[in-house]
Design a protein around this motif. Sequence first.
Motif, short mmCIF file in Angstrom:
data_model
loop_
_atom_site.label_atom_id
_atom_site.label_comp_id
_atom_site.label_asym_id
_atom_site.label_seq_id
_atom_site.Cartn_x
_atom_site.Cartn_y
_atom_site.Cartn_z
N VAL A 317 95.96 38.20 12.88
CA VAL A 317 95.49 37.43 14.04
C VAL A 317 94.76 36.19 13.53
N GLY A 318 95.34 35.03 13.79
CA GLY A 318 94.64 33.77 13.54
C GLY A 318 94.14 33.23 14.86
N VAL A 319 93.32 32.18 14.80
CA VAL A 319 92.76 31.62 16.02
C VAL A 319 93.01 30.11 16.06
N ASP A 320 93.28 29.64 17.26
CA ASP A 320 93.42 28.21 17.53
C ASP A 320 92.29 27.84 18.48
N VAL A 321 91.23 27.25 17.92
CA VAL A 321 90.01 26.98 18.68
C VAL A 321 89.96 25.51 19.07
#
Length: 402
Positions: A317-321
């Motif tokens: 799980v990566g995040v795009d903030v």
Amino acid sequence: MKVGVAFGVSELANPKSFEKKASEFLTALAGDFDVVGGFMLSSRADFREAKEELNFNEVDAIILYPLTGGTEGFLKEFFVFRRPTVIFGDPFNNSLAAGIEIREFLRERLVPSTLVKDMNELKAALLAYEDSLETLEPFLRARLGLIGRISPWLVNEKFELPYTRISLKKFYEYYDKVSDEDGWKVVEEIFERASEVKEPGKDALTKAGRIYLAIKEILRDYRLDGFTIGCFDLIGKLNATPCLALAMFNAEGIPAGCEGELNSLLGMYIVRKYFDKPAFMGNVADFGENHVIIAHCTAPLLWRYRLRSHFESGMGVGVDVEFPRGKASLFKLRGRRAVVADVEVLGNEHLENRCRTQVKLKIDDAPEFLDGTLGNHHLLAYVEGEELADLLSELGFEVMLY
């Protein structure tokens, strides 16, 4: 003010011939300070013995007096106490020469160090350190941890401060104790708040939650103020990445770095401790005449975000903030050197062939900045550049402000 004192005499010299000088020095010092120690050392073995007898961690500052040359190899060992240090040198027996060498060793390890040659200078230096202890203490007392190893592609990594090493084997022991149920429970609200969940399913999110809880227990047991983890080594073992866990910790106020990079972790710690702000650790993805884009798959979960997979592996799980617009600083630490630039956050990009969080920054003469910087990973924080540069200078860094 409590000061610890140690003398150094070469193994080639006769310590007895220096006893009077050492005694007079201690007497002069005791009139103004609470003096502890006063050991006469001639070897690393002497240092180890003295270390067992007296804990210099409790003093406000350390005084090292190399009475002769040839004392550098064991007097430098006092850096482990991470106390502001004044080195006293006199014009005889290569004392000053040894003092200069010791001072540079300590400064390379970001221990505040001053060389003096008379008692008035010594007292003034100690009082100056006493005045700055409130600023120095959080930095000198930091407890940072490395879980796993430094990623092998970080070829410019230079870090010589004390840190706690935790093996991946130990991490897996903590991870195996966390149930799937607890792992899912800790990320369920994060899943529900996401503006979009593209690739990750429940299994990937559950593993991310288990990683978070395992690290949380490690932080408690090892009493760490922050950590970095050799994240890519987890992929083959768990088919998961710690990107989401790091994003959660950074949002909670705990500095958390990836790829095992300790310099970036130290920068994150400084920004959090002194400004109460998180820092985003990113790769330089692109630049133009007056802009830089930095990108990574983890970022503090403080604003609107999407949940994605980890870019390089397609797993976890990566995040795009979404970073808000505003004034900020872009900076890089390596060893005792630092570069700092004032930037403006212009917004985010969402290209598929980059790490998931992509932040575009306005910066004057970006090519010049990148030509003079110290390596790839940079930190972005919503703090004023000159204020950050002044703090880093006070902490002992050689700072280039762009």
